[in-house]
Design a protein around this motif. Structure first.
Motif, PDB file in Angstrom:
ATOM      1  N   SER A 240       5.071  22.330 -19.106  1.00  0.00           N
ATOM      2  CA  SER A 240       5.041  21.355 -19.994  1.00  0.00           C
ATOM      3  C   SER A 240       4.471  20.090 -19.314  1.00  0.00           C
ATOM      4  N   ASP A 241       3.680  19.093 -20.155  1.00  0.00           N
ATOM      5  CA  ASP A 241       3.204  17.821 -19.691  1.00  0.00           C
ATOM      6  C   ASP A 241       3.908  16.788 -19.764  1.00  0.00           C
ATOM      7  N   ALA A 242       5.309  16.880 -20.336  1.00  0.00           N
ATOM      8  CA  ALA A 242       6.340  15.878 -20.531  1.00  0.00           C
ATOM      9  C   ALA A 242       6.434  15.133 -19.635  1.00  0.00           C
ATOM     10  N   ASP A 243       6.902  15.670 -18.189  1.00  0.00           N
ATOM     11  CA  ASP A 243       7.104  14.822 -17.053  1.00  0.00           C
ATOM     12  C   ASP A 243       5.901  14.027 -16.655  1.00  0.00           C
ATOM     13  N   ALA A 244       4.901  14.575 -16.734  1.00  0.00           N
ATOM     14  CA  ALA A 244       3.609  13.792 -16.391  1.00  0.00           C
ATOM     15  C   ALA A 244       3.367  12.690 -17.389  1.00  0.00           C
ATOM     16  N   ARG A 245       3.667  12.713 -18.634  1.00  0.00           N
ATOM     17  CA  ARG A 245       3.391  11.784 -19.340  1.00  0.00           C
ATOM     18  C   ARG A 245       4.478  10.585 -19.397  1.00  0.00           C
TER      19      ARG A 245
ATOM     20  N   ALA B  54       2.555  15.741 -12.306  1.00  0.00           N
ATOM     21  CA  ALA B  54       1.186  16.276 -13.170  1.00  0.00           C
ATOM     22  C   ALA B  54       0.945  17.774 -12.420  1.00  0.00           C
ATOM     23  N   GLU B  55       1.423  18.061 -11.063  1.00  0.00           N
ATOM     24  CA  GLU B  55       1.017  19.286 -10.647  1.00  0.00           C
ATOM     25  C   GLU B  55       1.732  20.299 -11.425  1.00  0.00           C
ATOM     26  N   GLU B  56       2.875  19.968 -11.949  1.00  0.00           N
ATOM     27  CA  GLU B  56       3.902  20.995 -12.450  1.00  0.00           C
ATOM     28  C   GLU B  56       3.094  21.316 -13.857  1.00  0.00           C
TER      29      GLU B  56
ATOM     30  N   ARG C 107       0.801  -1.177   0.031  1.00  0.00           N
ATOM     31  CA  ARG C 107      -0.125  -0.037   0.164  1.00  0.00           C
ATOM     32  C   ARG C 107       0.632   1.302   0.097  1.00  0.00           C
ATOM     33  N   GLU C 108       2.046   1.125   0.759  1.00  0.00           N
ATOM     34  CA  GLU C 108       2.771   2.354   0.741  1.00  0.00           C
ATOM     35  C   GLU C 108       3.547   2.599  -0.765  1.00  0.00           C
ATOM     36  N   GLU C 109       4.126   1.437  -1.162  1.00  0.00           N
ATOM     37  CA  GLU C 109       4.590   1.559  -2.308  1.00  0.00           C
ATOM     38  C   GLU C 109       3.648   2.238  -3.483  1.00  0.00           C
ATOM     39  N   THR C 110       2.444   1.660  -3.480  1.00  0.00           N
ATOM     40  CA  THR C 110       1.484   2.289  -4.342  1.00  0.00           C
ATOM     41  C   THR C 110       1.015   3.635  -3.950  1.00  0.00           C
ATOM     42  N   ALA C 111       0.904   4.203  -2.900  1.00  0.00           N
ATOM     43  CA  ALA C 111       0.773   5.502  -2.605  1.00  0.00           C
ATOM     44  C   ALA C 111       2.131   6.196  -2.936  1.00  0.00           C
ATOM     45  N   ALA C 112       3.044   5.876  -2.956  1.00  0.00           N
ATOM     46  CA  ALA C 112       4.483   6.544  -3.397  1.00  0.00           C
ATOM     47  C   ALA C 112       4.475   6.821  -4.842  1.00  0.00           C
ATOM     48  N   ARG C 113       4.089   5.707  -5.446  1.00  0.00           N
ATOM     49  CA  ARG C 113       4.001   5.792  -7.039  1.00  0.00           C
ATOM     50  C   ARG C 113       3.004   6.898  -7.331  1.00  0.00           C
TER      51      ARG C 113
ATOM     52  N   GLN D 152       5.814   9.919 -16.529  1.00  0.00           N
ATOM     53  CA  GLN D 152       5.543   9.076 -15.407  1.00  0.00           C
ATOM     54  C   GLN D 152       4.148   8.164 -15.854  1.00  0.00           C
ATOM     55  N   ILE D 153       3.290   8.696 -16.459  1.00  0.00           N
ATOM     56  CA  ILE D 153       2.270   7.707 -16.910  1.00  0.00           C
ATOM     57  C   ILE D 153       2.779   6.721 -17.804  1.00  0.00           C
ATOM     58  N   ASP D 154       3.822   6.856 -18.605  1.00  0.00           N
ATOM     59  CA  ASP D 154       4.351   5.810 -19.284  1.00  0.00           C
ATOM     60  C   ASP D 154       5.045   4.768 -18.294  1.00  0.00           C
ATOM     61  N   ALA D 155       5.600   5.133 -17.333  1.00  0.00           N
ATOM     62  CA  ALA D 155       6.410   4.499 -16.374  1.00  0.00           C
ATOM     63  C   ALA D 155       5.397   3.307 -15.661  1.00  0.00           C
TER      64      ALA D 155
END
Length: 465
Positions: free
Chosen positions: A60-65, A51-53, A37-43, A67-70
């Motif tokens: 740019s949403d590059a970092d969010a994308r 996404a906040e950035e 559960r903690e690992e899921t919350a960390a991810r 992380q979504i791909d990861a």
């Protein structure tokens, strides 16, 4: 006893394993669940930060994308919503594990929520630290890997428990045999000694020191018992020879004198002969009591109805001559553990006493009553003679105690000694309506008694058996 020791040790081992393995497994399971559960919350927080950035800082949403791909590469599902609840980033999979109002509540209050739906753990995480937040993230992670890991952990715990149980079985069996075998051997030797084999000795070289000391003490006791028994038997044989021979010679001399004597002298000699006969009976009775006290019975199953019928047939002529009826009552096929010949001697003494007391027209009844609850058989000899008062019944089993001028007062004493030597007991009580009832209790013979099994074993051990 060996089985009880093994079962007791195994029960203790099983209890310890249950108390150790089950709590350990539960603790590991809880820890792994918390870690998952903690690992899921960390991810989820990592994706929300990226996404906040974009949502808060208009970057740019590059970092969010990325992380979504990861998240998609890990096999997780992620959905990013803006402050108005519009979806703008998502992995190829779309999990709907939370209630419909969960997303709206997160967007309104900024409170993180989670739910378990089947094998998926879903978390709703606010994007940003403001209230209301800049957006929301739904992050779902499969628990298949966690389940496989927990199954492996429980499997290893089970294997370890089985290994410990196997070791416990080995230790329990060896311990039980180490303790139990010497006791079983000592029990068998004691049984042989009780059956009359005075040379029986225990040869125990293994087992606990206390059991070995017990075997040594038993052998010492058996040796002393053998010496005492041989001494008593020798005394009985000597007394029998030394007393009977002069009495027989004296009776013959009196017979010769009475043949040539006048009437008055012959009458006096006849009285002397009667006293010699009484003395002979007294000697025989004393020897019978001594043999009963010093004998070591070897018991076997004896059919009571057969012995009672035989003794009634033997005493029937005497009973008919005196006008007394002999009868037997009770079920057939009842057996008791007795030494061969003892019951015959007991019944002979009881019949002799009863026939002396019961007047013509009376009766003597032998009743057999099995008692399965107590594993006993009661044999009752009931007559309707004059009976005994309470004081006489209390002294009846003592030697030389008789309420009649004739007799030796040894008949009931012999009965009591023989019954006690066979592990039974005897009691006297008045017969309803008048008379005396002699109750004898014996151990009932089981279908296959230990004595019978030993007899079969002895026959197998004999050469050619």
């Amino acid at each position: 006893m060996t089985r009880r020791i093994a079962v007791s040790v195994l029960s203790l081992v099983v209890a310890l394993l249950v108390l150790a393995v089950v709590p350990l497994g539960i603790s590991i399971t809880a820890r792994e669940n918390d870690s998952f559960r903690e690992e899921t919350a960390a991810r989820a927080r990592t994706v929300a930060s990226a996404a906040e950035e974009h949502l808060s800082d208009n970057r740019s949403d590059a970092d969010a994308r990325e992380q979504i791909d990861a998240a998609a590469a890990h096999g997780d599902c992620a959905q990013v919503f803006d402050a108005h609840g519009a979806l703008f980033l998502a992995t190829p999979c779309h999990a709907d594990a939370l209630p419909q109002g969960a997303l709206a509540q997160v967007l309104r209050t900024g409170t993180q929520q989670s739910a378990q739906n089947g094998n998926w753990l879903t978390m709703a995480v606010p994007v940003g630290d403001t209230v209301p937040p800049a957006g929301a993230l739904l992050y779902s992670r499969s628990t298949d890997g966690l389940d496989d890991q927990l199954l492996a952990i429980w499997g290893w715990l089970g294997v370890c428990a089985l290994g410990a149980l196997g070791a416990g079985v080995l230790v329990a069996v060896r311990l039980a045999r180490w303790v139990g075998r010497p006791l079983v051997e000592l029990d068998e030797v004691a049984a042989r000694l009780g059956e009359g084999r005075l040379d029986a000795r225990a040869t125990i070289t293994q087992g606990p020191p206390e059991v070995r000391r017990l075997a040594t003490t038993f052998n010492t006791m058996a040796s002393r018992t053998e010496n005492l028994m041989h001494g008593h038997r020798a005394v009985i044989a000597d007394v029998s020879h030394q007393l009977r021979t002069p009495l027989t010679a004296l009776r013959l001399r009196l017979d010769l004198l009475a043949a040539d004597a006048d009437a008055d002298t012959a009458q006096e000699l006849g009285g002397a002969q009667d006293e010699i006969a009484r003395l002979s009976r007294l000697v025989d009775g004393l020897l019978a009591v001594a043999r009963a006290e010093n004998s070591v019975p070897r018991q076997s199953a004896v059919r009571l109805d057969t012995v009672v019928s035989d003794r009634i047939a033997a005493w029937e002529p005497v009973a008919e001559e005196r006008g007394v009826r002999l009868a037997a009552q009770g079920p057939s096929g009842v057996s008791a553990l007795l030494t061969n010949g003892d019951l015959e001697q007991v019944l002979d003494n009881l019949f002799a006493n009863a026939l002396e007391a019961v007047p013509a027209g009376g009766q003597i009844v032998v009743r057999t009553t099995p008692d399965p609850r107590q594993a006993e058989v009661r044999l009752s000899v009931v007559d309707n003679g004059p009976g005994m008062d309470e004081a006489a019944r209390e002294r009846a089993f003592l030697r030389f105690d008789t309420g009649r001028e004739s007799g030796t007062g040894l008949g009931l004493a012999i009965v009591h000694r023989l019954v006690s030597a066979n592990g039974g007991r005897a009691a006297l009580e008045p017969t309803p309506g008048g008379g005396l009832t002699v109750h004898l209790w014996f151990l009932a013979a089981p279908a296959s008694s230990r004595t019978e099994r030993r007899d079969r074993r002895d026959r197998r051990e004999r050469p050619g058996g």
